[in-house]
Design a protein around this motif. Structure first.
Motif, PDB file in Angstrom:
ATOM      1  N   TYR A  17       0.670  -1.337  -0.034  1.00 27.37           N
ATOM      2  CA  TYR A  17      -0.013   0.144  -0.226  1.00 27.37           C
ATOM      3  C   TYR A  17       1.056   1.222  -0.014  1.00 27.37           C
ATOM      4  O   TYR A  17       0.633   2.142  -0.696  1.00 27.37           O
ATOM      5  CB  TYR A  17      -0.983   0.057   1.366  1.00 27.37           C
ATOM      6  N   ALA A  19       3.711   1.270  -1.420  1.00 24.15           N
ATOM      7  CA  ALA A  19       4.107   1.405  -2.799  1.00 24.15           C
ATOM      8  C   ALA A  19       2.854   2.004  -3.774  1.00 24.15           C
ATOM      9  O   ALA A  19       3.225   2.859  -4.772  1.00 24.15           O
ATOM     10  CB  ALA A  19       4.738   0.290  -3.462  1.00 24.15           C
ATOM     11  N   MET A  20       1.846   1.890  -3.812  1.00 25.66           N
ATOM     12  CA  MET A  20       0.750   2.235  -4.225  1.00 25.66           C
ATOM     13  C   MET A  20       0.695   3.837  -4.240  1.00 25.66           C
ATOM     14  O   MET A  20       0.520   4.760  -5.169  1.00 25.66           O
ATOM     15  CB  MET A  20      -0.766   1.762  -3.789  1.00 25.66           C
ATOM     16  N   MET A  23       3.806   5.559  -6.135  1.00 25.67           N
ATOM     17  CA  MET A  23       3.855   5.398  -7.509  1.00 25.67           C
ATOM     18  C   MET A  23       2.725   6.208  -7.983  1.00 25.67           C
ATOM     19  O   MET A  23       2.881   6.888  -9.219  1.00 25.67           O
ATOM     20  CB  MET A  23       3.556   3.918  -7.908  1.00 25.67           C
ATOM     21  N   ALA A  41       1.363   3.898 -14.924  1.00 24.42           N
ATOM     22  CA  ALA A  41       1.438   3.778 -13.670  1.00 24.42           C
ATOM     23  C   ALA A  41       1.119   2.569 -12.994  1.00 24.42           C
ATOM     24  O   ALA A  41       1.638   1.591 -11.909  1.00 24.42           O
ATOM     25  CB  ALA A  41       0.904   5.109 -12.822  1.00 24.42           C
ATOM     26  N   CYS A  42      -0.300   2.024 -13.565  1.00 21.63           N
ATOM     27  CA  CYS A  42      -0.927   0.818 -12.951  1.00 21.63           C
ATOM     28  C   CYS A  42      -0.184  -0.475 -13.433  1.00 21.63           C
ATOM     29  O   CYS A  42      -0.188  -1.244 -12.482  1.00 21.63           O
ATOM     30  CB  CYS A  42      -2.311   0.849 -13.597  1.00 21.63           C
ATOM     31  N   THR A  44       3.108  -0.509 -13.739  1.00 20.19           N
ATOM     32  CA  THR A  44       4.376  -0.628 -12.964  1.00 20.19           C
ATOM     33  C   THR A  44       4.022  -1.148 -11.479  1.00 20.19           C
ATOM     34  O   THR A  44       4.704  -1.984 -11.007  1.00 20.19           O
ATOM     35  CB  THR A  44       4.881   1.080 -12.886  1.00 20.19           C
ATOM     36  N   TYR A  45       2.823  -0.673 -11.186  1.00 17.27           N
ATOM     37  CA  TYR A  45       2.398  -0.985  -9.777  1.00 17.27           C
ATOM     38  C   TYR A  45       2.189  -2.508  -9.826  1.00 17.27           C
ATOM     39  O   TYR A  45       2.648  -3.246  -8.724  1.00 17.27           O
ATOM     40  CB  TYR A  45       1.211  -0.341  -9.193  1.00 17.27           C
ATOM     41  N   CYS A  46       1.264  -3.042 -10.866  1.00 15.01           N
ATOM     42  CA  CYS A  46       1.163  -4.539 -10.923  1.00 15.01           C
ATOM     43  C   CYS A  46       2.367  -5.323 -10.836  1.00 15.01           C
ATOM     44  O   CYS A  46       2.525  -6.247 -10.145  1.00 15.01           O
ATOM     45  CB  CYS A  46       0.358  -4.861 -11.960  1.00 15.01           C
ATOM     46  N   TRP A  48       5.367  -4.465  -9.662  1.00 14.19           N
ATOM     47  CA  TRP A  48       5.927  -4.448  -8.304  1.00 14.19           C
ATOM     48  C   TRP A  48       5.402  -5.458  -7.343  1.00 14.19           C
ATOM     49  O   TRP A  48       6.177  -6.146  -6.496  1.00 14.19           O
ATOM     50  CB  TRP A  48       5.948  -2.786  -7.739  1.00 14.19           C
ATOM     51  N   VAL A  49       4.147  -5.435  -7.178  1.00 13.37           N
ATOM     52  CA  VAL A  49       3.373  -6.207  -6.301  1.00 13.37           C
ATOM     53  C   VAL A  49       3.679  -7.567  -6.786  1.00 13.37           C
ATOM     54  O   VAL A  49       3.808  -8.654  -5.779  1.00 13.37           O
ATOM     55  CB  VAL A  49       1.643  -6.105  -6.296  1.00 13.37           C
ATOM     56  N   TYR A 111      -7.020   6.681 -10.271  1.00  8.77           N
ATOM     57  CA  TYR A 111      -6.406   6.100 -11.473  1.00  8.77           C
ATOM     58  C   TYR A 111      -7.235   5.092 -12.215  1.00  8.77           C
ATOM     59  O   TYR A 111      -7.357   5.179 -13.179  1.00  8.77           O
ATOM     60  CB  TYR A 111      -5.315   5.315 -10.770  1.00  8.77           C
TER      61      TYR A 111
END
Length: 242
Positions: A17, A19-20, A23, A41-42, A44-46, A48-49, A111
């Motif tokens: 969270y 990181a969310m 980012m 952004a979305c 990249t976040y995926c 990362w998780v 987002y």
């Protein structure tokens, strides 16, 4: 061992969270001026998780089948927050049918709006379906893969919950192929709670259902494809239904 797993799961959730938020702020200038920035952004976040889930929890991801890149409806089994991320990461321009309350979720709601997600009120059924169809028609100018959860919510492994007709009505309205998606993610990442288990999460993109079927026939084919494959994936992961 269980205590260590619980602590690692808690640390993972905290960093996920954080990181969310980080980012979302870093990508905000690009996302404000371009939807491409929001998609970047979305994605990249995926990534990362998914990476940190493997690193911290021993939770690997396997995508089977062929994720669609054209304009389709994706009807997916929904067991946890993680299946949202894995599906989105596998497709180029995903946009989700989401419950309206999430529009107010910090970062996630903003987002989601930017990439073209459609928010629905799960209250009055008839009015909600009519508004969903109207909103989907408005967003048709933004090409991509529209993701809907036919059961309307997260469903724990082994729980039987009926499929709602909304996915059938969108299939009929849009005249696009529908790609069913099965998963076993709930075996490792439950609907609620902190603890995540190590193993291999599978998301399986199944053969598409071509447009033109009557809605009742489509709904029967959709449910059978998703449930049969999800049950097989969960059994493969060692889950036994109570």
């Amino acid at each position: 061992m269980l205590a260590i797993r619980w602590i690692m799961s808690l640390l993972f959730n905290i960093q996920m969270y954080l990181a969310m938020a980080v980012m979302a702020v870093v990508f905000a200038p690009w996302a404000l001026f371009s939807r491409e920035g929001a998609f970047a952004a979305c994605h990249t976040y995926c990534r990362w998780v998914i990476f940190t889930a493997r690193l911290m929890l021993g939770l690997k991801v396997e995508v089977r089948g062929t994720p669609p890149t054209d304009e389709v409806v994706i009807a997916a089994k929904h067991q946890s927050f993680f299946d949202i991320l894995v599906i989105f990461h596998a497709i180029p321009r995903g946009k989700f049918i989401m419950k309206r309350e999430l529009i107010y979720a910090p970062f996630l709601g903003q987002y989601a709006q930017r990439i073209g997600c459609v928010f629905v009120d799960r209250g009055k059924r008839g009015a909600a379906i009519a508004k969903m169809k109207a909103d989907v028609a408005k967003s048709a100018t933004d090409p991509g893969q529209l993701v809907i959860y036919p059961q309307g919510t997260r469903v724990n492994p082994g729980v039987v919950k009926p499929y709602k007709v909304g996915s059938g009505l969108l299939y009929e309205q849009l005249g696009q192929p529908c790609v069913p998606v099965a998963t076993n993610i709930g075996v490792f990442w439950p609907k609620r709670g902190v603890l995540r288990k190590p193993g291999t999460c599978v998301v399986h993109f199944l053969p598409r259902i071509e447009p033109g079927l009557p809605v009742p026939v489509f709904m029967k084919q959709l449910e059978q494809a998703i449930e049969d494959t999800s049950n097989a994936l969960m059994a493969e992961a060692g889950f036994t239904a109570p």
